[in-house]
Design an enzyme around this catalytic site. Structure first.
Site: not given
Ligand code: CMP
Ligand code: ZN
Ligand code: MG
Length: 598
Positions: A181, A185, A221-222, A328
């Protein structure tokens, strides 16, 4: 007569309770109809007193309410989707993780006592991974150039403010030095949102303000992600969890903190928006970013699926939220090299949370125990239950929205279709144009035919995505076989097999690193796009001396400063490092440049 009326009341009472418990909707409707008819007859005959009549009507109302609640509950219910996860093909740990992460109900899929996860270890799977640390090139110095002049002019975004804001965003994204994050990203998701808007043709349905909202929401967004999950914040009773009452803790923080930045005059990129536009943009951004909370995933999918079955148009904020949510979680829909690396970066972030949990004496969150997490298996589950359905819904939604636009545009040969005409049919309806007089035109304004509706090919868009997702799943399946072996062998054998899994993952990492880092001239310079520094997991992030860079940077400088310095060694025209060829000796085996491209 009183007795009969009371009888009716009792009947109503018992069936309404039965209904609430059993949920026999169809039967209940029939019953209710019968009772109301009976009441009408009694009324006609004058065979009822007012008190009983009132009671019976109140009961009828309560039954109706029960039916309504039940119908609504069904819509909100995510158990349907989750029941698939019970499937025996999905390991218990992965099921637990899916259920606890992607719904608001923690631990819906209960762990059966006899099925405690068998701990197996792929400790070095982590080391085999690679993650993104920092950008070589700092984009903020080019921010003014990177945006088309029309965008800046349309919204009169003051360029110095845009630069200050983008710089502050980068600082916030780098605050916790997260492997996943981070600012890359953010850039990745923003670019993906942009890609989806263009290639699905959805940009022709959105107003310019809405497009701005999409890009802005993706970029923030993050913001200031702590590298830990909402659940971790809640369990540790962090300040933000207390501030946001355990509800979408991080997501609330991301939007709030980004808006707080813009309270500073020199960072206020929205200074020239009218009051109405400012409010509308804010409302969209809040809804979109909050919808990136993964605990709302199944609900979001269900609501959108329901919307698609209705004849009415699709709600804009919901469609936009789906686009951001899909972007995302889009790395499984990108090349294996990218997907693998993003996954390993995320795993490392999860494992660091696991380390913190262990230190605090807390239970490991799902996927956070670096000694036992089934990386490949979890990815198969993630793709099967989360990514595929999301992208399938995304493409279905885009089809429902864009196909009519394409048809209409082809009839009227609108500018959005590629042939400028006076009778152009814009993406914005008349009503919308009136509602937002300052955003009358479509985003392309009839001048950019390269992204016109005529070039939109939703079928290829969908086929292509699905093909990549499938291919990635197959790669994980190959890796999962080995993972499964390790899980099942005895302690001693376990160690040997672990080495073999690690060797396999290490091999994969090396292969990916080599593939991505080989420039056409055989140097380690990547051909184009954002250049990232990738180090192996056994290189501590904070230990600057361990990570040599292209430039002779001051080892005391922080990440962002390094990135800044690297920018100065970047060709501002093509974004490539001017001299990123390291002396062979200084290139550590664990350190490579890699390329992120979508
Ligand atoms: P975030 O980017 O905050 O929001 C989307 C979420 O999806 C990300 O955080 C992770 O928690 C989850 N995520 C994204 N990619 C994967 C992955 N390959 N495996 C498991 N969880 C994922
Ligand atoms: Zn994200
Ligand atoms: Mg997020």
């Amino acid at each position: 007569m009183g007795a009969r009326a009371t009888e009716t009341t009792r009947e109503l009472e018992s069936t309404s309770i039965k209904y609430q418990i059993g949920g026999h909707a169809e039967k209940m409707w029939q019953r209710l109809k019968g009772i109301l008819r009976c009441l009408v007859k009694q009324l006609e005959k004058g065979d009822i007193n007012v008190v009983d009549l009132k009671k019976n009507i109140e009961y009828a109302a309560s039954v109706l309410e029960a039916v309504y609640i039940d119908e609504t509950r069904k819509l909100l219910d995510t158990e349907d989707e989750l029941s698939d996860i019970q499937s025996d093909s999905v390991p218990l740990e992965v099921r637990d993780w899916l259920a606890s992460t992607f719904t608001r109900e923690m631990g819906i899929v209960k762990r059966r006592p006899e099925e405690k996860p068998k701990f197996r270890s792929i400790v070095h799977a982590v080391q085999a991974g690679i993650f993104v640390e920092r950008m070589y090139r700092r984009t903020s110095s080019m921010v003014g150039l990177a945006y088309p002049a029309e965008v800046i002019v349309t919204f009169k975004i003051p360029v110095p403010n845009l630069i200050s804001f983008a710089e502050a965003l980068e600082v916030g994204y780098s605050k916790y030095k997260n492997p996943y994050h981070n600012l890359i990203h953010a850039a990745d998701v923003t670019q993906t949102v942009h890609y989806i808007m263009i290639h699905t043709g959805i940009m022709h349905w959105l107003t310019e303000l809405e497009i701005l909202a999409m890009i802005f929401a993706a970029a923030v967004h993050d913001y200031e992600h702590t590298g830990t999950t909402n659940n971790f914040h809640i369990q540790t009773r962090s300040d933000v969890a207390i501030l946001y009452n355990d509800r979408s803790v991080l997501e609330n923080h991301h939007v709030s903190a980004a808006y707080r930045l813009m309270q500073e005059e020199e960072m206020n990129i929205l200074a020239n928006l009218t009051k109405d536009d400012w409010r509308e943009l804010r409302s969209l951004v809040i809804e979109m970013v909050l919808s990136t909370d993964m605990s709302g995933h199944f609900q979001q999918i269900k609501t959108m699926r329901h919307t698609l079955q209705q004849t009415e148009g699709v709600d804009k904020a919901k469609a936009m939220s789906l686009i951001l949510h899909a972007a995302d979680i889009s790395h499984p829909a990108k090349s294996w090299e990218l997907h693998y690396r993003w996954t390993m970066a995320l795993m490392e972030e999860f494992f660091r949370q696991g380390d913190k949990e262990a230190a605090l004496g807390l239970q490991f969150s799902p996927l956070c125990d670096r000694k036992s997490t089934l990386v490949a298996q979890s990815q198969i589950g993630f793709i099967d239950f989360i990514v595929e359905p999301t992208f399938s819904l995304l493409t279905d939604s885009m089809e429902k929205i864009v196909m009519p636009l394409i048809e209409e545009a082809s009839k009227s040969e609108s500018p959005a279709f590629g042939t400028p005409s006076q009778n152009s049919l814009g993406a914005v309806s008349n009503a919308e144009a009136q509602r937002r007089p300052s955003f009358k035109s479509t985003s392309d304004g009839g001048t950019h035919t390269e992204n016109s509706l005529a070039t939109v090919d939703l079928t290829s868009f969908k086929d292509n995505l699905m093909k990549i997702i499938q291919a990635n799943k197959e790669r994980w399946k190959e890796l999962a076989v080995e993972e499964e072996l390790v899980k099942n062998v005895g302690e001693q054998e376990k160690d040997q097999s672990r080495n073999s899994t690690d060797a396999q993952l290490q091999e994969e990492t090396t292969r990916i690193q080599n593939e991505s880092s080989q420039g056409s001239d055989g140097t380690t310079c990547p051909p184009r796009s954002i250049v990232l520094q990738v180090v192996s997991f056994d290189t501590p992030l904070s230990d600057e001396s361990n990570s040599e860079k292209c430039t002779n940077s001051d080892p005391n400088q922080k990440d962002l400063t390094d990135a800044q310095q690297e920018t100065q060694n970047t060709d501002p025209l093509n974004g490539e490092p001017k001299h990123c060829k390291k002396s062979e000796d200084s290139v550590k085996a664990t350190e490579k440049e890699a390329l992120i491209q979508n």
